[in-house]
Motif scaffolding. Structure first.
Motif, PDB file in Angstrom:
ATOM      1  N   UNK A   1      -4.537  -5.208  -1.424  1.00 38.75           N
ATOM      2  CA  UNK A   1      -3.600  -4.860  -2.511  1.00 38.75           C
ATOM      3  C   UNK A   1      -2.317  -4.280  -1.938  1.00 38.75           C
ATOM      4  N   UNK A   2      -1.280  -4.323  -2.770  1.00 38.02           N
ATOM      5  CA  UNK A   2       0.018  -3.781  -2.373  1.00 38.02           C
ATOM      6  C   UNK A   2       0.317  -2.566  -3.254  1.00 38.02           C
ATOM      7  N   UNK A   3       0.562  -1.432  -2.590  1.00 44.60           N
ATOM      8  CA  UNK A   3       0.740  -0.179  -3.338  1.00 44.60           C
ATOM      9  C   UNK A   3       2.103   0.439  -3.014  1.00 44.60           C
ATOM     10  N   UNK A   4       2.829   0.814  -4.056  1.00 43.34           N
ATOM     11  CA  UNK A   4       4.045   1.621  -3.861  1.00 43.34           C
ATOM     12  C   UNK A   4       3.689   3.062  -4.244  1.00 43.34           C
ATOM     13  N   UNK A   5       3.777   3.982  -3.278  1.00 36.74           N
ATOM     14  CA  UNK A   5       3.527   5.396  -3.575  1.00 36.74           C
ATOM     15  C   UNK A   5       4.863   6.075  -3.852  1.00 36.74           C
ATOM     16  N   UNK A   6       4.976   6.685  -5.022  1.00 33.38           N
ATOM     17  CA  UNK A   6       6.214   7.393  -5.359  1.00 33.38           C
ATOM     18  C   UNK A   6       6.124   8.817  -4.816  1.00 33.38           C
ATOM     19  N   UNK A   7       6.988   9.136  -3.861  1.00 29.72           N
ATOM     20  CA  UNK A   7       6.953  10.466  -3.254  1.00 29.72           C
ATOM     21  C   UNK A   7       8.250  11.206  -3.587  1.00 29.72           C
ATOM     22  N   UNK A   8       8.240  11.867  -4.734  1.00 28.28           N
ATOM     23  CA  UNK A   8       9.450  12.570  -5.192  1.00 28.28           C
ATOM     24  C   UNK A   8       9.524  13.976  -4.638  1.00 28.28           C
ATOM     25  N   UNK A   9      10.568  14.667  -4.992  1.00 23.62           N
ATOM     26  CA  UNK A   9      10.660  16.089  -4.662  1.00 23.62           C
ATOM     27  C   UNK A   9       9.791  16.841  -5.650  1.00 23.62           C
ATOM     28  N   UNK A  10       9.243  17.978  -5.257  1.00 21.37           N
ATOM     29  CA  UNK A  10       8.341  18.630  -6.198  1.00 21.37           C
ATOM     30  C   UNK A  10       8.992  19.825  -6.893  1.00 21.37           C
ATOM     31  N   UNK A  11      10.280  20.026  -6.636  1.00 19.37           N
ATOM     32  CA  UNK A  11      11.017  21.002  -7.421  1.00 19.37           C
ATOM     33  C   UNK A  11      10.505  22.416  -7.292  1.00 19.37           C
TER      34      UNK A  11
END
Lengths: 441, 441
Positions: A1-11
């Motif tokens: 499978x192909x996965x995009x992990x969203x790694x944002x800032x956690x504020x």
């Protein structure tokens, strides 16, 4: 499978552990079976690969997280770098274009988008595979993962499906409701919106073409700062009619607050701390001075170079209201890291700021110049450039006067103390120049 | 009246605020009517002078408290300096000899001895006067102040008088009892031992002559390290038969633990801290990073360069069991102060340590040399000596190689960053030399 992990800032919700440059997802707080520790990002990646050892993972993130990602996950993941922060719609579009144009993924392939920071078990990752399979069938443009609620939470968004089948069309969405409304939704069979969904690449690229006029990776990257700050939920999910949800009944925790984060910590203490006669209390101490917690209950305690927090876990949701913006005191870079030790700002005349810098072997900082400050470097070991190229050893000093170009390269791990003296001490006061580093190897 | 204030070290019960070199009695935590803050030592001195504006106060203390005493009380108090720590019997004998030999006090005069750290009101100081008058009468060799108990405390020693008269002969003493025994003593009319007593100078000088063979100040000072480590209570008070106690019924608090100390604090917060949604919680933050306390109850929270404490106030008595010995990170000296910013100890090879030093205008550090370390100084402003005499300005650097004699003198308040590099970094590695400072004025 192909996965995009969203790694944002956690504020601010995990201050002082997270800020604009440091993120919770890279903190090593989870104990593995062999006794070593791993971060959220490492745990997520490891568990995806345990379910599917050929899984291709791409992380969508900003430039400042790249050193942490490379240090923790090596070169095994793709990285789609957001030139600036623009919310999840532009971030997912850019990552999709990255997969298509840079990684050569066919537009008929299915992709799963998933946040990097839930605390979940293997069944979650097996569900990702099912989500991908369902999206491949083409019955819908988007397939969401809906988590079966365990209580009427006011913190989550709700998905209301048309039926209680394992896979169902979505009827509507409800934003964070109050408890009474949440109870009512749950009676109707509502599910928590986990922020996980699958689609064929062509679907998102098509939307990009329609909304931005282009789905070309380079065009999107170059025009990124002009794209609207809007979430994928708002821009796409809530407007889509051909949309399905799959029920997931398993452990799913959001690690976004001190309460939930400490619940998932394997040890009560991380760092130089003693806890005695305490109950349900967790301590993270990143400072070199000792911390003692005695006789307290239900607390999360954190001490980092950015600040100190003592919070009743039940009050975690309110933290963001009390945290003030400030200059980050530790910053990781490609070449190493720095830590601000001390500073004094004078109302008139010159100020000073003291940093401890660490440069990794073979790495160097950029060849640069400052308009408003001089710097004095006290060296441990390495090769230094200040007008002329010369070698310096431990205990030697380099005085870099205002306006003089300079750089430094490490032979072995290099530690040095930098004292900045000047009228205005900001990270922005820097001009960068090219230099042929191979000439001094 | 003549008062000897005993200013001892406060040990570990108030860690991280107090350690071997910093003491709670100099921390400015009490708000005055004009809104400014004063320390325990300042409050004590001010209130003595309010009751008797001709009172002569002598502080019995160790060398390392002298800078704090001079900074807070000026030259208006006498200081009897103990060359090393030897408990209260030698300390009181030395202070008595100091009054007689150095201050010319007649041996028939009465002196009151009193700890520097109780939290008390004006009636306490008026009681000191009465104690002094009673001792002058010569009915007894020692007159103690006994505090009427408000509860059967297990933390104090008890005095059992022969009658319940305002002035009574003492029958016996009882060490810290359990609660049941304390209740029994109180029924018998027992009083708390406040550590306050009055005597004629000749009485204590006579004991010194008998026990040590001399009551001469210089002899006692020179032989101080050979005197026994023994308390005045044990050596004198409990053996004396001609001893009276005067009843005191007023506010008397021991500020020796976090619980009692915070009870006396006028503000909930001292330093860079925010407390929100908290009850009965006090914060002292001496660090430059912010501290946030949210939603907590009954806590004392302290952050200093030596460490961080989060403690339930009710558990204050247990703290000393959990605090470890460590190098003090801030030290006040006659010439100014230093703060350790950072250090790295390498198992093999050279270590480093970074300090920020402040030297007061006109002051200098001693002319000195180190065997096992080099130092690099980054200067703000001042006059410096390193082999030759020269002037240096802000941003300049002095590299003091291992074994080279050096000193530095401040014209205006001088700040500098010192990086120590060497095989062994200890405060003890220093040889001091004479230098004619007037030659560079």
């Amino acid at each position: 499978m192909k996965v995009i992990l969203l790694s944002g800032g956690s504020g601010k919700r995990l201050w002082p552990l997270s800020n604009e440059v440091r993120s919770k997802q890279f903190l090593k707080i989870f104990k593995k079976e062999d006794g070593s520790h791993e971060s959220m990002a490492q745990r997520m990646y490891r568990m995806i690969r345990e379910v599917d050892d050929s899984a291709a993972v791409t992380i969508a993130t900003s430039e400042n997280q790249v050193p942490s990602i490379k240090a923790q996950l090596g070169d095994s993941v793709g990285i789609s770098i957001e030139p600036c922060r623009r919310d999840t719609f532009p971030a997912i579009v850019l990552a999709a274009a990255y997969l298509h144009d840079q990684q050569g993924v066919d537009e008929n392939e299915t992709v799963i988008v998933c946040p990097v920071d839930p605390y979940v078990e293997s069944d979650y990752f097996r569900m990702l595979e099912k989500l991908s399979e369902q999206a491949s069938k083409g019955e819908a443009n988007l397939v969401l993962m809906g988590v079966e609620p365990t209580y009427p939470s006011e913190k989550y968004g709700y998905i209301i499906p048309k039926s209680n089948d394992p896979v169902a069309m979505v009827k509507t969405f409800k934003e964070k409701p109050d408890e009474a409304a949440a109870e009512e939704y749950i009676e109707q069979g509502a599910l928590w919106n986990s922020g996980v969904f699958a689609f064929k690449l062509s679907y998102v690229l098509g939307i990009a073409k329609k909304v931005f006029g282009s789905s070309d990776y380079q065009w999107l990257f170059d025009h990124y700062s002009t794209l609207p700050k809007i979430s994928f939920d708002y821009a796409v999910v809530e407007k889509e009619e051909r949309i399905q949800v799959m029920r997931f009944k398993g452990q799913w925790k959001d690690l976004g607050t001190w309460n939930t984060l400490t619940e998932a910590m394997s040890d009560e203490v991380a760092g130089n701390a003693v806890i005695a006669d305490c109950a349900n209390t967790h301590v993270i101490n990143e400072l070199h001075i000792p911390l003692v917690a005695l006789g307290v209950t239900d607390l999360a305690i954190a001490a980092t170079p950015d600040g100190i927090l003592v919070i009743d876990k039940k009050k975690s949701d309110n933290l963001k209201d009390y945290v003030v913006d400030q200059r980050p005191m530790v910053e990781k870079r490609d070449w190493g890291l720095y830590k601000v030790l001390d500073y004094g700002i004078k109302p008139e005349g010159k100020s000073f700021l003291t940093k401890h810098l660490v440069i990794k072997p073979g790495q160097h900082i950029s060849y640069q110049r400052h308009q408003n400050r001089s710097e004095i470097w006290t060296i441990v070991d390495g090769t230094i450039l200040d007008g002329e190229v010369r070698s310096v050893g431990q205990g030697e000093v380099a005085f870099i006067r205002q306006g003089v170009k300079h750089a430094i390269k490490a032979d072995t791990e290099l530690h040095f103390i930098e004292v900045q003296v000047g009228d205005e001490l900001t990270e922005e006061d820097v001009e960068r120049f090219d230099f042929d580093w191979s000439s001094i190897d």
